[in-house]
Design a protein around this motif. Structure first.
Motif, PDB file in Angstrom:
ATOM      1  N   ALA A   1       0.740  -1.158   0.019  1.00  9.95           N
ATOM      2  CA  ALA A   1       0.070  -0.050  -0.027  1.00  9.95           C
ATOM      3  C   ALA A   1       0.795   1.139  -0.114  1.00  9.95           C
ATOM      4  CB  ALA A   1      -0.883  -0.069   1.209  1.00  9.95           C
ATOM      5  N   LEU A   2       2.032   1.277   0.680  1.00  9.07           N
ATOM      6  CA  LEU A   2       2.848   2.365   0.579  1.00  9.07           C
ATOM      7  C   LEU A   2       3.581   2.631  -0.844  1.00  9.07           C
ATOM      8  CD1 LEU A   2       4.825   1.659   3.831  1.00  9.07           C
ATOM      9  CD2 LEU A   2       3.091   3.588   3.342  1.00  9.07           C
ATOM     10  N   GLY A   3       3.670   1.657  -1.514  1.00 11.99           N
ATOM     11  CA  GLY A   3       4.294   1.816  -2.889  1.00 11.99           C
ATOM     12  C   GLY A   3       5.834   1.406  -3.011  1.00 11.99           C
ATOM     13  N   PRO A   4       6.475   1.285  -3.867  1.00  8.82           N
ATOM     14  CA  PRO A   4       7.688   0.882  -4.272  1.00  8.82           C
ATOM     15  C   PRO A   4       8.903   1.620  -3.424  1.00  8.82           C
ATOM     16  CG  PRO A   4       6.751   0.873  -6.090  1.00  8.82           C
ATOM     17  CD  PRO A   4       5.749   1.420  -5.405  1.00  8.82           C
ATOM     18  N   LYS A   5       8.410   2.975  -3.096  1.00 13.30           N
ATOM     19  CA  LYS A   5       9.299   3.874  -2.481  1.00 13.30           C
ATOM     20  C   LYS A   5       8.841   4.603  -1.238  1.00 13.30           C
ATOM     21  CE  LYS A   5      12.940   3.403  -5.340  1.00 13.30           C
ATOM     22  NZ  LYS A   5      14.082   2.711  -4.958  1.00 13.30           N
TER      23      LYS A   5
ATOM     24  N   ASN B   1      16.232  -1.370  -3.552  1.00 18.03           N
ATOM     25  CA  ASN B   1      15.829  -1.739  -4.829  1.00 18.03           C
ATOM     26  C   ASN B   1      15.373  -3.105  -5.013  1.00 18.03           C
ATOM     27  OD1 ASN B   1      15.627   1.045  -5.461  1.00 18.03           O
ATOM     28  ND2 ASN B   1      17.441   0.876  -6.322  1.00 18.03           N
ATOM     29  N   ASP B   2      16.211  -4.292  -4.805  1.00 19.93           N
ATOM     30  CA  ASP B   2      15.937  -5.405  -5.277  1.00 19.93           C
ATOM     31  C   ASP B   2      14.861  -5.923  -4.374  1.00 19.93           C
ATOM     32  OD1 ASP B   2      17.806  -5.316  -3.213  1.00 19.93           O
ATOM     33  OD2 ASP B   2      18.850  -7.176  -3.952  1.00 19.93           O
ATOM     34  N   VAL B   3      14.574  -5.694  -3.204  1.00 19.98           N
ATOM     35  CA  VAL B   3      13.636  -6.138  -2.204  1.00 19.98           C
ATOM     36  C   VAL B   3      12.458  -5.616  -2.615  1.00 19.98           C
ATOM     37  CG1 VAL B   3      12.741  -6.395  -0.012  1.00 19.98           C
ATOM     38  CG2 VAL B   3      15.310  -6.137  -0.322  1.00 19.98           C
ATOM     39  N   SER B   4      12.517  -4.382  -3.081  1.00 13.56           N
ATOM     40  CA  SER B   4      11.250  -3.539  -3.394  1.00 13.56           C
ATOM     41  C   SER B   4      10.734  -4.228  -4.746  1.00 13.56           C
ATOM     42  CB  SER B   4      11.528  -2.043  -3.670  1.00 13.56           C
ATOM     43  OG  SER B   4      10.171  -1.288  -4.299  1.00 13.56           O
ATOM     44  N   ASP B   5      11.796  -4.447  -5.671  1.00 12.00           N
ATOM     45  CA  ASP B   5      11.230  -5.007  -7.057  1.00 12.00           C
ATOM     46  C   ASP B   5      10.718  -6.463  -6.994  1.00 12.00           C
ATOM     47  OD1 ASP B   5      12.421  -3.139  -8.446  1.00 12.00           O
ATOM     48  OD2 ASP B   5      14.361  -4.105  -8.932  1.00 12.00           O
ATOM     49  N   ARG B   6      11.026  -7.088  -5.808  1.00  9.49           N
ATOM     50  CA  ARG B   6      10.570  -8.499  -5.607  1.00  9.49           C
ATOM     51  C   ARG B   6       8.968  -8.368  -5.075  1.00  9.49           C
ATOM     52  NH1 ARG B   6      13.316 -13.077  -4.220  1.00  9.49           N
ATOM     53  NH2 ARG B   6      11.116 -14.111  -4.182  1.00  9.49           N
ATOM     54  N   ILE B   7       8.713  -7.421  -4.235  1.00 14.47           N
ATOM     55  CA  ILE B   7       7.606  -7.126  -3.635  1.00 14.47           C
ATOM     56  C   ILE B   7       6.536  -6.685  -4.726  1.00 14.47           C
ATOM     57  CG2 ILE B   7       6.180  -5.890  -2.067  1.00 14.47           C
ATOM     58  CD1 ILE B   7       8.471  -5.924  -0.107  1.00 14.47           C
ATOM     59  N   PHE B   8       7.001  -5.906  -5.658  1.00 16.55           N
ATOM     60  CA  PHE B   8       6.244  -5.278  -6.527  1.00 16.55           C
ATOM     61  C   PHE B   8       6.063  -5.714  -7.881  1.00 16.55           C
ATOM     62  CE2 PHE B   8       6.628  -2.242  -2.984  1.00 16.55           C
ATOM     63  CZ  PHE B   8       5.361  -1.764  -2.811  1.00 16.55           C
ATOM     64  N   GLN B   9       6.755  -6.936  -8.217  1.00 15.67           N
ATOM     65  CA  GLN B   9       6.920  -7.447  -9.604  1.00 15.67           C
ATOM     66  C   GLN B   9       5.474  -7.831  -9.918  1.00 15.67           C
ATOM     67  OE1 GLN B   9       9.769 -10.498  -9.727  1.00 15.67           O
ATOM     68  NE2 GLN B   9       8.739 -11.720  -8.088  1.00 15.67           N
ATOM     69  N   PRO B  10       4.990  -8.170 -11.016  1.00 13.83           N
ATOM     70  CA  PRO B  10       3.721  -8.482 -11.278  1.00 13.83           C
ATOM     71  C   PRO B  10       3.384 -10.107 -10.671  1.00 13.83           C
ATOM     72  CG  PRO B  10       4.354  -7.424 -13.230  1.00 13.83           C
ATOM     73  CD  PRO B  10       5.605  -7.679 -12.215  1.00 13.83           C
ATOM     74  N   GLN B  11       2.261 -10.129  -9.906  1.00 15.34           N
ATOM     75  CA  GLN B  11       1.927 -11.370  -9.276  1.00 15.34           C
ATOM     76  C   GLN B  11       1.977 -12.793 -10.229  1.00 15.34           C
ATOM     77  OE1 GLN B  11       1.360 -11.760  -6.235  1.00 15.34           O
ATOM     78  NE2 GLN B  11       1.468  -9.381  -5.904  1.00 15.34           N
ATOM     79  N   THR B  12       2.018 -12.443 -11.504  1.00  8.89           N
ATOM     80  CA  THR B  12       1.927 -13.660 -12.509  1.00  8.89           C
ATOM     81  C   THR B  12       3.511 -14.089 -12.540  1.00  8.89           C
ATOM     82  OG1 THR B  12       1.767 -12.147 -14.282  1.00  8.89           O
ATOM     83  CG2 THR B  12      -0.318 -13.135 -13.734  1.00  8.89           C
ATOM     84  N   ALA B  13       4.385 -13.151 -12.359  1.00  7.71           N
ATOM     85  CA  ALA B  13       5.916 -13.454 -12.642  1.00  7.71           C
ATOM     86  C   ALA B  13       6.346 -14.183 -11.334  1.00  7.71           C
ATOM     87  CB  ALA B  13       6.543 -12.295 -13.025  1.00  7.71           C
ATOM     88  N   GLN B  14       5.641 -14.027 -10.514  1.00  5.90           N
ATOM     89  CA  GLN B  14       6.170 -14.536  -9.116  1.00  5.90           C
ATOM     90  C   GLN B  14       6.459 -16.176  -9.208  1.00  5.90           C
ATOM     91  OE1 GLN B  14       4.315 -13.134  -5.762  1.00  5.90           O
ATOM     92  NE2 GLN B  14       5.344 -11.092  -5.919  1.00  5.90           N
ATOM     93  N   GLY B  15       5.572 -16.901  -9.886  1.00  7.17           N
ATOM     94  CA  GLY B  15       5.946 -18.428  -9.888  1.00  7.17           C
ATOM     95  C   GLY B  15       6.477 -19.185  -8.887  1.00  7.17           C
TER      96      GLY B  15
END
Length: 82
Positions: free
Chosen positions: A21-25, A68-82
């Protein structure tokens, strides 16, 4: 990547949702920093997963955001997390 996966696995669904909810940054509140530390293994163990963003709050304290890399993991599209 394994460290980030373990960190995220240690957070509750509510904590992850609040971070999303806070967003990537988004500025992390003290309770979220404590949650990240807990998920990483204990007091201050999460340092490095969150970093200072360079801005200062009204009380002179600094704001923390996700690395950045932690944020990327949380905010990547759900379908790509597989």
């Amino acid at each position: 990547m394994a460290e980030i996966s373990a960190l995220l696995a240690g957070l509750t669904a509510e904590e992850l949702e609040e971070i999303r909810a806070l967003g990537p940054k988004g500025h992390l509140g003290r309770h979220l920093i404590e949650a990240l530390d807990r998920a990483a293994g204990g007091p201050d163990a999460g340092r490095g997963f969150y970093v200072l963003d360079g801005s200062v709050n009204g009380n002179g304290g600094q704001f923390h955001i996700l690395r950045n890399d932690v944020s990327d993991r949380i905010f990547q599209p759900q379908t790509a997390q597989g």
